[in-house]
Structures are given as structure tokens and as C-alpha cells.
Motif scaffolding. Structure first.
Motif, PDB file in Angstrom:
ATOM      1  N   ILE A 137       0.857  -1.201   0.000  1.00  0.00           N
ATOM      2  CA  ILE A 137       0.000   0.000   0.000  1.00  0.00           C
ATOM      3  C   ILE A 137       0.880   1.233   0.000  1.00  0.00           C
ATOM      4  O   ILE A 137       2.075   1.172   0.330  1.00  0.00           O
ATOM      5  N   LYS A 147      -7.854   1.333   3.579  1.00  0.00           N
ATOM      6  CA  LYS A 147      -8.478   1.811   2.350  1.00  0.00           C
ATOM      7  C   LYS A 147      -9.888   2.310   2.629  1.00  0.00           C
ATOM      8  O   LYS A 147     -10.302   3.349   2.114  1.00  0.00           O
ATOM      9  N   GLN A 154      -9.921   5.597   3.879  1.00  0.00           N
ATOM     10  CA  GLN A 154      -9.291   6.515   2.926  1.00  0.00           C
ATOM     11  C   GLN A 154      -7.923   6.967   3.413  1.00  0.00           C
ATOM     12  O   GLN A 154      -7.570   8.138   3.290  1.00  0.00           O
ATOM     13  N   CYS A 165      -5.101   5.138   2.529  1.00  0.00           N
ATOM     14  CA  CYS A 165      -4.030   4.591   1.681  1.00  0.00           C
ATOM     15  C   CYS A 165      -4.546   4.322   0.273  1.00  0.00           C
ATOM     16  O   CYS A 165      -5.739   4.405   0.002  1.00  0.00           O
ATOM     17  N   ARG A 166      -3.607   3.987  -0.582  1.00  0.00           N
ATOM     18  CA  ARG A 166      -3.917   3.547  -1.945  1.00  0.00           C
ATOM     19  C   ARG A 166      -3.311   2.154  -2.060  1.00  0.00           C
ATOM     20  O   ARG A 166      -2.205   1.896  -1.571  1.00  0.00           O
ATOM     21  N   LEU A 167      -4.059   1.239  -2.712  1.00  0.00           N
ATOM     22  CA  LEU A 167      -3.580  -0.145  -2.824  1.00  0.00           C
ATOM     23  C   LEU A 167      -2.820  -0.345  -4.119  1.00  0.00           C
ATOM     24  O   LEU A 167      -3.221   0.154  -5.175  1.00  0.00           O
ATOM     25  N   ILE A 168      -1.725  -1.106  -4.054  1.00  0.00           N
ATOM     26  CA  ILE A 168      -1.013  -1.489  -5.276  1.00  0.00           C
ATOM     27  C   ILE A 168      -1.391  -2.942  -5.571  1.00  0.00           C
ATOM     28  O   ILE A 168      -1.174  -3.817  -4.736  1.00  0.00           O
ATOM     29  N   ALA A 206     -11.136  -2.022  -3.525  1.00  0.00           N
ATOM     30  CA  ALA A 206     -10.128  -1.113  -4.089  1.00  0.00           C
ATOM     31  C   ALA A 206     -10.117  -1.177  -5.603  1.00  0.00           C
ATOM     32  O   ALA A 206      -9.056  -1.055  -6.213  1.00  0.00           O
ATOM     33  N   ASP A 226     -10.849   0.927  -7.681  1.00  0.00           N
ATOM     34  CA  ASP A 226     -10.331   2.151  -8.303  1.00  0.00           C
ATOM     35  C   ASP A 226      -8.806   2.141  -8.399  1.00  0.00           C
ATOM     36  O   ASP A 226      -8.234   2.919  -9.165  1.00  0.00           O
ATOM     37  N   ASN A 227      -8.154   1.283  -7.621  1.00  0.00           N
ATOM     38  CA  ASN A 227      -6.693   1.208  -7.691  1.00  0.00           C
ATOM     39  C   ASN A 227      -6.211   0.138  -8.651  1.00  0.00           C
ATOM     40  O   ASN A 227      -5.013  -0.085  -8.802  1.00  0.00           O
ATOM     41  N   ILE A 228      -7.145  -0.600  -9.271  1.00  0.00           N
ATOM     42  CA  ILE A 228      -6.762  -1.752 -10.098  1.00  0.00           C
ATOM     43  C   ILE A 228      -7.212  -1.510 -11.523  1.00  0.00           C
ATOM     44  O   ILE A 228      -8.419  -1.391 -11.785  1.00  0.00           O
TER      45      ILE A 228
END
Lengths: 167, 185
Positions: B17, B53, B56, B58-61, B103, B105-107
Motif C-alpha cells: 500500500i 483503504k 481513505q 491509503c492507496r492499494l497497489i 479497491a 479504483d486502484n486496479i
């Protein structure tokens, strides 16, 4: 005791799962020649009257047979329903296994009455197990596994909901 | 097991993350987590990643296998081979569901990824049923299947073990007893 009134709970070993999701744990039939005293399947099965043959002399037991026993000195053989066709039960099950597995694990939210109509009791129980595996998975995939829903037992009580009560 | 329990185990897997907050290293019973610095990638268990997440923070990789090209390769190999392909994660199904639900939106290309993973799952389950059927028909005593994941085993396992119990009962009831004097009634 068999036939006892309310309050009798049949418990058996089952894998740990969400606590109290079901209040009734059925006891399965015994393995091999064993019978489980508390298993409904075994109770019903042992009521079946089948012609039998005494394989060794059992003296003085004719009294158990009641009327019609004549001079027979024997006890009814206890067998599973499947072996009533003398020996082909095993092979029949193997032939039907694929059908039961595929239909129970692929029929999601469908009317399965046609599929189960031709199965005997033990096969139906197996079909239910297959359906449960499928339904649990689908339910989880949709995210319903983490939603709190009213237990079916409570819904059956028919209680009034809070929103229906006049203020 | 319930699928939810398998998912619980899957949530211990690590994922990367990018946090937007600062926190010193925290010491939990299972191990240490962090430290967290805004903009710096850090590996955490999935349960924490999802929680952060949702808040709100973090952002997930996505994991490197959660990519359309790689998943297409895996799906095609699964369809071609009779044996089970080794999967990039022992919890591929659970991680896909969790990450795509919380998540997406992060993928990139999330819908295609969902379809590819579902196709691979369906192929593997069909192979598992085929394998179970041939095991039963040939009345084998022992089978070994490599590269199955826990969720796959869990979905068909109860059915298979009960069916085998049933077969065992039928087979054992065919054994004749010792006969000396027999008498019909």
C-alpha cells in the motif's frame, strides 16, 4: 430416548463454524455394520422389513420374531437400503455419483425437484451437501457472508417488527 | 470450513500500500507493522490494507499477478493442461474478491480481471469434479492432486468425503458372513 417430546436435541460432531447458526445438528448414519442410536436415518432404516437368512444357528430366539415366524430361528438382517438389490447397490451408486455431483454443484437458485426426484434418501442427503457447498460459495462471493441477517428460526416465530408497532 | 473462514486466513497475505499518513512502527502479537510515511510504499497484511483503504488512508497497489496479460496466460494454461496449474497465490480467489470489492479504483481493468479469475476458477472446479469422478469410478484407494487452493478444496470437500463414506458403507455391507446352517424366513 427415541420419540421423546420437545427439548430433545440430537447432537453430533461437526466442524466448527459460526456459533449457533443452527440449533439442530443431525446425527448421520453409522459406518459399516454400526448403527448410531441417535441417527434418524438408522432408526428408519432398521424398521425396514427384509427377508433374511440365518447364517448360523441362533437357538431360542424365535420368540423375537412374533407371529408368522414359524420355526425360523433367526433375526432380520440389517442392511442399508442400497443393498436391497443384492450387490448392485455399490455399482449403481458409482454410476450415479457423477450426476449427483455435477447437478448439485451447478444448480444455483434453481428448482431442483426434477433432479432429486429419482434419488433415494441417502443420495438426496448427498445432493443437499453439494448444494450447500455451492450456495455457501456463491453467498460468500456476493459478499453476503459478512452481512448480518435474521436467523430463519427467529423469522418463523412471526414476531411483529419494531416498525410495525404503533407509537 | 465456511468460505468466510478461508477468507480470514487469506487476509494474512501481504500486499503493498501507499499510505497518506505517518505512524511509527507498531508492534502486534503477529509481528511488526510499519513505519508508515506518506507516499512511501509499505507491505502490510490484507486485513489492514482493506481497513486503511475503507478509511481513505491509503492507496492499494495490485499484486504483480493481478494483471490481464498474466491472468490470460494462466487461464489458457489451465484450459490446456489436465493437471492443475500452480497459482500465483494460494489465495488467488479470495484476494481477487477482496481487492476488487474494496479497491477497484486502484486496479486497472478490474472487470476483465474479475472475469478472467472466475473463468480460471470454473475450469479448475470442473477439473476437480472430473478427477473425483474418475477416482470413484476406478475405486482408487489413494489420490494426489497438486496445486489446489484451500477454497477449491473447501467447496467440494464435504461432498466428496460424504460420498466416499457412502461408498464404503455399501461396499462393506456386501461382505457375506460365515455360513454354517442357513435357514430362510
Amino acid at each position: 430416548m427415541r420419540g421423546a417430546g420437545g427439548g430433545l436435541r440430537l447432537t453430533g460432531w461437526r466442524e466448527p463454524g459460526p456459533a449457533m447458526s443452527e440449533a439442530y445438528f443431525p446425527v448421520g448414519p453409522g459406518l459399516g455394520t454400526e448403527e448410531n442410536f441417535l441417527s434418524l436415518d438408522d432408526i428408519l432404516m432398521s424398521q425396514e422389513k427384509l427377508p433374511g437368512r440365518a447364517e448360523s444357528t441362533l437357538p431360542r430366539l424365535a420368540v423375537l420374531m412374533g407371529q408368522g415366524a414359524g420355526s425360523a430361528e433367526s433375526i432380520p438382517e440389517v442392511t442399508e437400503e442400497g443393498t436391497r438389490d443384492t450387490g448392485t447397490g455399490h455399482g449403481t451408486f458409482i454410476a450415479r455419483f457423477r450426476r449427483i455431483m455435477d447437478s448439485s454443484q451447478n444448480a444455483y437458485n434453481e428448482d431442483t425437484s426434477a433432479l432429486v426426484a429419482r434419488l433415494d434418501e441417502l443420495e438426496r442427503a448427498l445432493f443437499q451437501v453439494g448444494q450447500k457447498g455451492l450456495n455457501d460459495f456463491q453467498c460468500w462471493e456476493k459478499g453476503q457472508a459478512s452481512q448480518i441477517t435474521a436467523s430463519t428460526l427467529v423469522q418463523n416465530y412471526g414476531k411483529r417488527k419494531l416498525t410495525e408497532v404503533d407509537g | 470450513m465456511e468460505p468466510a473462514e478461508v477468507e480470514f486466513l487469506a487476509e494474512k497475505e501481504l500486499v503493498t500500500i501507499v499510505p497518506n499518513f505517518s505512524l511509527d512502527r507498531i508492534h502486534l502479537i503477529g509481528g511488526d507493522l510499519g513505519p508508515f510515511n506518506p507516499g512511501l510504499p509499505v507491505e502490510v497484511p490484507v486485513w489492514l490494507a482493506i481497513n486503511l483503504k475503507q478509511r481513505q488512508k491509503c492507496r492499494l497497489i495490485p499484486p504483480e499477478w493481478m494483471d490481464v496479460g498474466k491472468l490470460e496466460e494462466i487461464r489458457d494454461q489451465e484450459r490446456k493442461e489436465d493437471t492443475f496449474t500452480p497459482m500465483p497465490s494460494p489465495y488467488y480467489m479470495e484476494l481477487t474478491k477482496l481487492l476488487l470489492n474494496y479497491a477497484s479504483d486502484n486496479i486497472p481493468r478490474a472487470d476483465e480481471i474479475r472475469t478472467l479469475v472466475k473463468d480460471t476458477w470454473d475450469t479448475r472446479m470442473a477439473k476437480l469434479r472430473l478427477s473425483a469422478d474418475s477416482f470413484v469410478r476406478q475405486q482408487e484407494a489413494h489420490a494426489k492432486l497438486d496445486n489446489l487452493t484451500l477454497l477449491e478444496i473447501n467447496t467440494t470437500g464435504t461432498f466428496l468425503t460424504q460420498a466416499l463414506d457412502h461408498m464404503y458403507k455399501l461396499r462393506n455391507n456386501l461382505q457375506p458372513g460365515e455360513s454354517s446352517h442357513s435357514q430362510d424366513f
